[in-house]
Motif scaffolding. Structure first.
Motif, PDB file in Angstrom:
ATOM      1  N   PHE A 138      -8.840  36.730 -21.081  1.00  0.00           N
ATOM      2  CA  PHE A 138     -10.656  38.078 -21.331  1.00  0.00           C
ATOM      3  C   PHE A 138     -10.747  38.091 -19.974  1.00  0.00           C
ATOM      4  O   PHE A 138     -11.029  36.818 -19.089  1.00  0.00           O
ATOM      5  N   PRO A 139     -10.715  38.880 -18.789  1.00  0.00           N
ATOM      6  CA  PRO A 139     -11.348  39.019 -16.949  1.00  0.00           C
ATOM      7  C   PRO A 139     -13.964  39.015 -17.341  1.00  0.00           C
ATOM      8  O   PRO A 139     -13.665  39.579 -18.060  1.00  0.00           O
ATOM      9  N   GLY A 140     -13.613  38.389 -16.498  1.00  0.00           N
ATOM     10  CA  GLY A 140     -15.419  37.987 -16.194  1.00  0.00           C
ATOM     11  C   GLY A 140     -15.776  38.181 -14.594  1.00  0.00           C
ATOM     12  O   GLY A 140     -14.942  37.568 -13.979  1.00  0.00           O
ATOM     13  N   LEU A 141     -17.123  38.811 -14.027  1.00  0.00           N
ATOM     14  CA  LEU A 141     -17.392  37.863 -12.925  1.00  0.00           C
ATOM     15  C   LEU A 141     -17.931  37.157 -12.462  1.00  0.00           C
ATOM     16  O   LEU A 141     -18.431  37.054 -13.733  1.00  0.00           O
ATOM     17  N   LYS A 142     -17.813  36.620 -11.410  1.00  0.00           N
ATOM     18  CA  LYS A 142     -18.239  35.364 -11.374  1.00  0.00           C
ATOM     19  C   LYS A 142     -20.142  35.079 -11.581  1.00  0.00           C
ATOM     20  O   LYS A 142     -20.702  35.996 -11.080  1.00  0.00           O
ATOM     21  N   ASN A 143     -20.868  34.224 -11.071  1.00  0.00           N
ATOM     22  CA  ASN A 143     -22.208  34.103 -11.559  1.00  0.00           C
ATOM     23  C   ASN A 143     -22.793  35.261 -12.683  1.00  0.00           C
ATOM     24  O   ASN A 143     -23.614  35.773 -12.274  1.00  0.00           O
ATOM     25  N   THR A 144     -21.632  35.350 -13.688  1.00  0.00           N
ATOM     26  CA  THR A 144     -22.614  36.697 -14.915  1.00  0.00           C
ATOM     27  C   THR A 144     -22.610  36.768 -15.605  1.00  0.00           C
ATOM     28  O   THR A 144     -21.767  35.293 -16.778  1.00  0.00           O
ATOM     29  N   GLN A 145     -23.895  36.988 -17.063  1.00  0.00           N
ATOM     30  CA  GLN A 145     -23.404  36.606 -17.973  1.00  0.00           C
ATOM     31  C   GLN A 145     -23.104  38.034 -18.959  1.00  0.00           C
ATOM     32  O   GLN A 145     -22.717  38.681 -18.917  1.00  0.00           O
ATOM     33  N   VAL A 166     -13.899  38.072  -9.150  1.00  0.00           N
ATOM     34  CA  VAL A 166     -12.724  38.687 -10.892  1.00  0.00           C
ATOM     35  C   VAL A 166     -11.836  37.054 -11.366  1.00  0.00           C
ATOM     36  O   VAL A 166     -11.076  37.282 -10.562  1.00  0.00           O
ATOM     37  N   ILE A 167     -12.485  36.634 -12.727  1.00  0.00           N
ATOM     38  CA  ILE A 167     -11.699  35.492 -12.739  1.00  0.00           C
ATOM     39  C   ILE A 167     -11.535  36.231 -14.318  1.00  0.00           C
ATOM     40  O   ILE A 167     -11.856  36.850 -14.965  1.00  0.00           O
ATOM     41  N   THR A 168     -10.385  35.459 -14.720  1.00  0.00           N
ATOM     42  CA  THR A 168      -9.144  35.779 -15.689  1.00  0.00           C
ATOM     43  C   THR A 168      -9.468  33.718 -16.348  1.00  0.00           C
ATOM     44  O   THR A 168      -8.877  32.722 -15.900  1.00  0.00           O
ATOM     45  N   PHE A 188      -9.370  48.287   0.152  1.00  0.00           N
ATOM     46  CA  PHE A 188      -9.039  47.739   0.432  1.00  0.00           C
ATOM     47  C   PHE A 188     -10.020  46.566   0.693  1.00  0.00           C
ATOM     48  O   PHE A 188      -9.574  45.879  -0.005  1.00  0.00           O
ATOM     49  N   GLY A 189     -11.349  47.200   1.062  1.00  0.00           N
ATOM     50  CA  GLY A 189     -12.529  45.977   0.542  1.00  0.00           C
ATOM     51  C   GLY A 189     -12.847  46.079  -0.879  1.00  0.00           C
ATOM     52  O   GLY A 189     -13.371  45.072  -0.891  1.00  0.00           O
ATOM     53  N   PHE A 190     -12.723  47.029  -1.430  1.00  0.00           N
ATOM     54  CA  PHE A 190     -13.092  46.815  -3.249  1.00  0.00           C
ATOM     55  C   PHE A 190     -12.080  46.264  -3.271  1.00  0.00           C
ATOM     56  O   PHE A 190     -12.558  44.722  -4.152  1.00  0.00           O
ATOM     57  N   ARG A 191     -10.917  45.743  -2.929  1.00  0.00           N
ATOM     58  CA  ARG A 191      -9.770  45.721  -3.473  1.00  0.00           C
ATOM     59  C   ARG A 191     -10.053  43.772  -2.951  1.00  0.00           C
ATOM     60  O   ARG A 191      -9.620  42.523  -4.043  1.00  0.00           O
ATOM     61  N   TRP A 192     -10.127  43.649  -1.534  1.00  0.00           N
ATOM     62  CA  TRP A 192     -10.988  42.280  -1.624  1.00  0.00           C
ATOM     63  C   TRP A 192     -11.964  41.559  -2.247  1.00  0.00           C
ATOM     64  O   TRP A 192     -11.897  40.023  -2.761  1.00  0.00           O
ATOM     65  N   TRP A 193     -12.763  42.104  -2.392  1.00  0.00           N
ATOM     66  CA  TRP A 193     -14.173  41.509  -2.775  1.00  0.00           C
ATOM     67  C   TRP A 193     -13.513  41.982  -4.578  1.00  0.00           C
ATOM     68  O   TRP A 193     -14.576  40.380  -5.469  1.00  0.00           O
ATOM     69  N   LEU A 194     -13.435  42.310  -5.051  1.00  0.00           N
ATOM     70  CA  LEU A 194     -12.798  41.877  -6.482  1.00  0.00           C
ATOM     71  C   LEU A 194     -11.253  40.932  -6.747  1.00  0.00           C
ATOM     72  O   LEU A 194     -11.861  39.549  -7.812  1.00  0.00           O
ATOM     73  N   GLN A 195     -10.544  40.985  -6.028  1.00  0.00           N
ATOM     74  CA  GLN A 195      -9.909  39.214  -5.918  1.00  0.00           C
ATOM     75  C   GLN A 195     -10.612  38.427  -5.875  1.00  0.00           C
ATOM     76  O   GLN A 195     -10.471  37.101  -6.319  1.00  0.00           O
TER      77      GLN A 195
END
Length: 122
Positions: free
Chosen positions: A76-83, A64-66, A54-61
């Motif tokens: 497509f999806p990507g992680l915040k503040n990354t290239q 992760v942006i699409t 549940f902690g990992f799901r909270w972190w992903l929500q």
């Protein structure tokens, strides 16, 4: 009830009776701390994966942006503040303010130079 069926029923209860006897003997000798620590360890073995899931799901929500690629429009999806690189066109993008942005300045056109061999006319 026959003797064989009674023995069969005792055979099914034997492991539970043995466990109960061991716990009771440890408790009577003042080794209750050992039983308590074993119960805590078993409880943690079951709880830690559930809390981690549940902690990992909270972190992903939250991270992760699409969005759509600004160059080709592929979503497509990507992680915040990354290239990252667009899987469709290969454009290098960064994630800022929950949207994809090109790393190159606006108006930049990427060009690949191709050498064309010259043929001499005779």
């Amino acid at each position: 009830m026959s003797l064989k069926s009674f023995q069969f029923q005792l055979a099914n209860l034997r492991p539970w009776l043995t466990l109960f006897a061991v716990v009771w003997l440890l408790g009577s000798f003042g080794l209750g701390w050992l039983v308590n620590s074993l119960l805590i360890i078993v409880g943690l073995i079951f709880l830690v994966p559930i809390i981690g899931f549940f902690g990992f799901r909270w972190w992903l929500q939250r991270n992760v942006i699409t969005d759509k690629c600004p160059a080709c429009g592929f979503e497509f999806p990507g992680l915040k503040n990354t290239q990252l690189q667009c899987p469709n066109c290969g454009e290098v993008l960064s994630v800022q303010d929950e949207h994809f942005q090109r790393v190159a300045p606006e108006g930049t056109i990427d060009v690949k130079a191709v050498e064309i061999p010259t043929n001499l006319l005779e």
